[in-house]
Scaffold this active site. Structure first.
Site, PDB file in Angstrom:
ATOM      1  N   VAL A 242       0.923  -1.178  -0.060  1.00 28.48           N
ATOM      2  CA  VAL A 242       0.098   0.030   0.028  1.00 28.48           C
ATOM      3  C   VAL A 242       0.921   1.282   0.183  1.00 28.48           C
ATOM      4  O   VAL A 242       1.722   1.419   0.854  1.00 28.48           O
ATOM      5  CB  VAL A 242      -1.044  -0.064   1.295  1.00 28.48           C
ATOM      6  CG1 VAL A 242      -1.635   1.298   1.304  1.00 28.48           C
ATOM      7  CG2 VAL A 242      -1.955  -1.104   1.394  1.00 28.48           C
TER       8      VAL A 242
ATOM      9  N   ARG B  88       3.648   9.244   0.593  1.00 26.35           N
ATOM     10  CA  ARG B  88       3.950   8.414  -0.637  1.00 26.35           C
ATOM     11  C   ARG B  88       5.392   7.950  -0.579  1.00 26.35           C
ATOM     12  O   ARG B  88       6.178   8.622  -0.245  1.00 26.35           O
ATOM     13  CB  ARG B  88       3.705   9.343  -1.687  1.00 26.35           C
ATOM     14  CG  ARG B  88       2.321   9.622  -2.215  1.00 26.35           C
ATOM     15  CD  ARG B  88       1.849  10.224  -3.461  1.00 26.35           C
ATOM     16  NE  ARG B  88       0.632  10.575  -3.674  1.00 26.35           N
ATOM     17  CZ  ARG B  88      -0.385   9.809  -3.943  1.00 26.35           C
ATOM     18  NH1 ARG B  88      -0.021   8.401  -4.275  1.00 26.35           N
ATOM     19  NH2 ARG B  88      -1.641  10.097  -4.143  1.00 26.35           N
ATOM     20  N   ASN B  89       5.541   6.881  -1.415  1.00 28.28           N
ATOM     21  CA  ASN B  89       6.912   6.422  -1.642  1.00 28.28           C
ATOM     22  C   ASN B  89       7.565   6.186  -0.351  1.00 28.28           C
ATOM     23  O   ASN B  89       8.811   6.169  -0.375  1.00 28.28           O
ATOM     24  CB  ASN B  89       7.778   7.523  -2.659  1.00 28.28           C
ATOM     25  CG  ASN B  89       6.907   7.771  -3.815  1.00 28.28           C
ATOM     26  OD1 ASN B  89       6.402   6.803  -4.368  1.00 28.28           O
ATOM     27  ND2 ASN B  89       6.997   8.958  -4.269  1.00 28.28           N
ATOM     28  N   ARG B  90       6.905   5.812   0.770  1.00 24.93           N
ATOM     29  CA  ARG B  90       7.690   5.436   1.991  1.00 24.93           C
ATOM     30  C   ARG B  90       8.471   6.736   2.563  1.00 24.93           C
ATOM     31  O   ARG B  90       9.292   6.236   3.367  1.00 24.93           O
ATOM     32  CB  ARG B  90       8.692   4.295   1.794  1.00 24.93           C
ATOM     33  CG  ARG B  90       7.841   2.881   1.520  1.00 24.93           C
ATOM     34  CD  ARG B  90       7.100   2.492   2.669  1.00 24.93           C
ATOM     35  NE  ARG B  90       6.544   1.135   2.623  1.00 24.93           N
ATOM     36  CZ  ARG B  90       5.278   0.762   2.207  1.00 24.93           C
ATOM     37  NH1 ARG B  90       4.410   2.060   1.750  1.00 24.93           N
ATOM     38  NH2 ARG B  90       4.691  -0.286   2.122  1.00 24.93           N
ATOM     39  N   LEU B  91       8.293   7.819   2.065  1.00 22.00           N
ATOM     40  CA  LEU B  91       8.863   9.173   2.456  1.00 22.00           C
ATOM     41  C   LEU B  91       8.078   9.562   3.469  1.00 22.00           C
ATOM     42  O   LEU B  91       7.622  10.664   3.310  1.00 22.00           O
ATOM     43  CB  LEU B  91       9.192   9.947   1.315  1.00 22.00           C
ATOM     44  CG  LEU B  91      10.624  10.616   1.317  1.00 22.00           C
ATOM     45  CD1 LEU B  91      11.632   9.639   1.553  1.00 22.00           C
ATOM     46  CD2 LEU B  91      10.925  11.305  -0.180  1.00 22.00           C
TER      47      LEU B  91
END
Ligand SMILES: Cc1cc2nc3c(=O)[nH]c(=O)nc-3n(C[C@H](O)[C@H](O)[C@H](O)COP(=O)(O)O)c2cc1C
Length: 237
Positions: free
Chosen positions: A18, A207-210
Site C-alpha cells: 500500500v 507516498r513512496n515510503r517518505l
C-alpha cells in the site's frame, strides 16, 4: 486521504503493498505541545471511528514493558486516560505487566490508525494511577466488567474455561447486581498505569515510503502541555 493498493505477490504474508498517501505532518502543521498534537489526533481518530467507521477501537494502544531479565513484552490495552501528564490505562496490578513495571518502571506505548496513516509513540517512565482516579473510573464500568475484574487473576494460568466461568459465577453471587453503581468495590489488586513521557513521536505515512516523523524530546521539566519542556526534531523514515 487515499491509497493505491498494489498486489506485489507477497505470498509469505498475504499482504499487498500500500502506498500511504496521508496528509503528512509538517513542522508548520505541528501544534506547539505534544499534548495538543496527541489530543487532536486522538479526537480525529475517535471521530473517524464513528463517521467513516474504518478505524476500529481508536483507543487501542500497544503497551511494551521489560521484565526483570531484560526481555521485552507487549500487549494491547484501551487508553482510558489522556491528559497533560500522559496516556493511562486500567489493568490488574498483579498481571505480568504489573510485575514487569515493578521490576523496570519504564514503558513504551503506541497508538496506530492505519486507515489514517498515523501513529503516535510515547516512551518514558511509569507511574501507578492514583486510587481516586481508579475509583472514579471503576464506578463508570458496567457491573459485568467489575465482576470480571474480580474474577480474573490476570496472567495466571487457569485449568479450563469452565473454571473461569465458575469463578465468575461465585463473584457474581458475592456481589449481586443491585443496579446501583457502588455495589462492587474496587479490588486492591486492580488499578492502572500512566506513562510519563520523555519522548513523543508523531508518524504520518506519505507516498513512496517518505513518511514524516516529528519527535518531541524532553529538554526540561514540565508536562506534555508545557511548550518549554520540549524540543522538536525530524527523524528519517
Ligand atoms: C482491543 C484490546 C483491548 C484490551 N484492553 C485491555 C485493557 O484495557 N486492560 C487490560 O488489562 N487488558 C486489556 N486487553 C488484554 C491485554 O491485551 C492482555 O491480554 C492482558 O492485559 C494481559 O497482559 P499481561 O499478561 O502482559 O499483563 C485488551 C486486549 C485487546 C485485544
Amino acid at each position: 486521504m487515499s491509497h493505491g493498493r498494489v498486489d506485489d505477490g507477497s505470498a509469505r504474508t498475504g499482504a499487498s503493498r500500500v502506498d500511504y498517501a496521508g496528509d503528512g505532518l509538517t513542522e508548520e502543521m505541528l501544534l506547539d505541545t505534544p499534548y495538543a498534537q496527541a489530543r487532536l489526533w486522538v479526537d480525529e481518530a475517535v471521530a473517524r471511528s464513528h463517521v467513516e467507521q474504518d478505524v476500529f477501537e481508536p483507543l487501542a494502544m500497544s503497551v511494551a514493558t521489560v521484565d526483570a531479565a531484560g526481555v521485552p513484552n507487549v500487549r494491547v490495552v484501551l487508553m482510558r486516560f489522556l491528559d497533560e501528564r500522559g496516556p493511562g490505562f486500567v489493568t490488574a496490578l498483579t498481571s505480568a505487566k504489573g510485575h514487569e513495571v515493578a521490576a523496570n518502571p519504564v514503558m513504551a506505548v503506541a497508538l496506530t490508525w492505519p486507515a489514517m496513516y498515523r501513529a503516535i509513540r510515547f516512551r518514558g517512565r511509569v507511574v501507578e494511577l492514583d486510587r481516586a482516579e481508579v475509583e472514579q473510573y471503576w464506578h463508570s464500568r458496567p457491573w459485568a466488567s467489575r465482576i470480571s475484574a474480580w474474577t480474573s487473576q490476570q496472567s495466571e494460568p487457569v485449568a479450563s474455561r469452565a473454571d473461569l466461568e465458575a469463578a465468575y459465577a461465585r463473584r457474581a453471587a458475592q456481589f449481586p447486581d443491585t443496579g446501583g453503581d457502588d455495589a462492587v468495590p474496587v479490588p486492591d489488586f486492580w488499578g492502572g498505569y500512566r506513562v510519563v513521557p520523555d519522548e513523543v513521536e508523531f508518524w504520518a505515512g506519505r507516498r513512496n515510503r517518505l513518511h514524516d516523523r516529528l519527535v518531541f524530546t524532553r529538554v526540561g521539566d514540565g508536562d506534555l502541555g508545557e511548550p518549554a519542556a520540549w524540543r522538536v526534531g525530524r527523524r528519517q523514515p
